[in-house]
Structure formats: C-alpha cells, structure tokens
Design an enzyme around this catalytic site. Sequence first.
Site, PDB file in Angstrom:
ATOM      1  N   HIS A  98      59.179  43.419  51.393  1.00  0.00           N
ATOM      2  CA  HIS A  98      58.462  44.052  50.280  1.00  0.00           C
ATOM      3  C   HIS A  98      58.146  45.502  50.666  1.00  0.00           C
ATOM      4  O   HIS A  98      57.860  45.789  51.825  1.00  0.00           O
ATOM      5  CB  HIS A  98      57.163  43.289  49.969  1.00  0.00           C
ATOM      6  CG  HIS A  98      56.479  43.793  48.735  1.00  0.00           C
ATOM      7  ND1 HIS A  98      55.677  44.901  48.751  1.00  0.00           N
ATOM      8  CD2 HIS A  98      56.521  43.374  47.456  1.00  0.00           C
ATOM      9  CE1 HIS A  98      55.238  45.140  47.518  1.00  0.00           C
ATOM     10  NE2 HIS A  98      55.737  44.219  46.715  1.00  0.00           N
ATOM     11  N   GLU A 170      62.811  47.058  43.593  1.00  0.00           N
ATOM     12  CA  GLU A 170      61.468  47.528  43.262  1.00  0.00           C
ATOM     13  C   GLU A 170      61.336  48.998  43.654  1.00  0.00           C
ATOM     14  O   GLU A 170      61.080  49.307  44.825  1.00  0.00           O
ATOM     15  CB  GLU A 170      60.422  46.713  44.016  1.00  0.00           C
ATOM     16  CG  GLU A 170      60.407  45.247  43.659  1.00  0.00           C
ATOM     17  CD  GLU A 170      59.064  44.626  44.026  1.00  0.00           C
ATOM     18  OE1 GLU A 170      58.385  44.165  43.114  1.00  0.00           O
ATOM     19  OE2 GLU A 170      58.695  44.635  45.208  1.00  0.00           O
ATOM     20  N   GLY A 237      53.515  41.949  40.299  1.00  0.00           N
ATOM     21  CA  GLY A 237      52.337  42.039  41.152  1.00  0.00           C
ATOM     22  C   GLY A 237      51.069  41.881  40.334  1.00  0.00           C
ATOM     23  O   GLY A 237      50.665  40.781  39.971  1.00  0.00           O
TER      24      GLY A 237
HETATM   25  P1  PGA Z   1      53.141  45.570  40.455  1.00  0.00           P
HETATM   26  O1  PGA Z   1      53.685  45.066  41.876  1.00  0.00           O
HETATM   27  O2  PGA Z   1      53.677  44.633  39.411  1.00  0.00           O
HETATM   28  O3  PGA Z   1      51.643  45.508  40.576  1.00  0.00           O
HETATM   29  O4  PGA Z   1      53.652  46.950  40.267  1.00  0.00           O
HETATM   30  C1  PGA Z   1      54.991  44.588  42.035  1.00  0.00           C
HETATM   31  C2  PGA Z   1      55.208  44.146  43.454  1.00  0.00           C
HETATM   32  O5  PGA Z   1      54.614  44.738  44.357  1.00  0.00           O
HETATM   33  O6  PGA Z   1      55.963  43.195  43.738  1.00  0.00           O
END
Ligand code: PGA
Length: 253
Positions: A98, A170, A237
């Site tokens: 991640h 991401e 997230g």
């Molecule tokens: P977020 O995080 O949806 O809060 O942007 C995504 C993640 O870190 O997997």
Amino acid sequence: MSARRPLIAGNWKMYRTQAEAAALVTALCQRLPAQPAAEVLVLPPFTALAAVAQALASESRVALGAQNCHWAKEGAYTGEVSPWMLLDVGCTYVLAGHSERRQLFGETDALVNKRARGALAAGLKPIVCIGETLQERDAGRTLSVVASQLAGSLAGVSAEEMAHVTLAYEPVWAIGTGRNATPAQAQEVHAQVREDLGRLFGAAAALATRILYGGSVKPDNAAALLGQMDVDGALVGGASLDAAGFATICAAV
Ligand code: PGA
C-alpha cells in the site's frame, strides 16, 4: 468479455477497536443484498481481525483480509505478522505495498515482492498496490513508474500464481485527498497495466487478473470509475468506514 468478478475492498487502515469493527461489519452485512454482484472484502487492523472474523462466522458474502504481512511462517521478527497467522485468524486476502507502507515506512518494490510472495506461499491472495506520486504524474512519468513498480513487486511470481493475485492502482495524490482520478485517467493506467501484465505473464493471465482502482472512491463517483473497461473493482479507504456508503459502492459495480 472477461469473467473478472469485481472486487470491492474496504481498507480500514488504523481505525476501529474490536467492538467498533464488529459493529461496522455487522452494519455492512445488514445493507448488502442476499447475493452481491461484487465480491466484498474488509481489511481491518490486525487487532480487530479476530473480532471481525467472529462477526462474519455465519456470513459468506464478506471476505476478510489484512493490511500487511511478513513472508516467513514464524521467527524472530518483532512487530511483524506471518501470513500463516492471518490464515489462522480467517483471512483470505492481504494487501502488499500500500502506498502508505511505501511512502511512510520506506517499503521498496523488493520488500513488497517478498511480502506478496510470502502471502502466495501461505495460500493467501495478495492485493499488490502500485501508483505514482503527484510529482511523478506532473513529470509525465506515471506509466513508467507504474510499470516498474509492477515488474519489481511481481518479480519471480509465476503465471499460474497470478490467478491468486489482485492488483490495485492507487495514485498517491488521490489517496485520502478527496481528489479521485477521473475515470479516463484510471482507465488509461489500468489498460497500460494490463498490457504490461501480458508482457510479463502472457495474455491469458493479463485478461484474468483483476485491477482495482483506489484513491478517494466515494458513493457518488464509484459507478463512473467502475464503469471503465479495465477497472475491476475498488480499494476504498475513508468511505469504507461508513457501512451505508460502502454498501452503496458495492452496489455500484
Ligand atoms: P481513500 O484511501 O479511499 O481514503 O482515498 C484509499 C486507500 O488508501 O486504499
């Protein structure tokens, strides 16, 4: 058309005590249809895994995963958790690499690769995360950064093992910022990742591998992102900490 069943994963990060986590997953289950179109996954912090596993004991619609793992079965690795321990508590999935691990804890592609391969060796399904920073995007380096993270994180993984691997694109600038990639931006990178997968593992594996998008996925933007041809689900997230909102995202596939 491929047979990739969408996966919607909720990354709870470092939030929720045991009781809060059990309540959250119970509330989520109450809001899911009898047969969700997507595979649904929650990724609580380590300390809440057992409580969530217990809350899910008679529940087949929601899978359990962890946010990180070591690669050894056991050993003198203070502060680490083995993939076998995660299996033991009821996990089927685990995140590897991640961006918060990469950015805040210095995890390199080589380390992410060890974690992903350790998960595979134990029989866990790794979700390998890749994505560029804003600086890299502005410099026009998005596709090369993502390609090199992909190759490095999956080094030594076989085409057969890829059947158990999920990828998550991401963009770092979209995580926790409320600024999601546009559907077109996501699709551009996902298509490129699938092409790279084809070169690394062959066309069949590339077609079968799910590529999730993550970064500020919310109930109101999920459908447009998930509607892209190469977006096979979402890694969510902040919005996964709200049962109703997360259920809405699960229904958006
Ligand atoms: P977020 O995080 O949806 O809060 O942007 C995504 C993640 O870190 O997997």
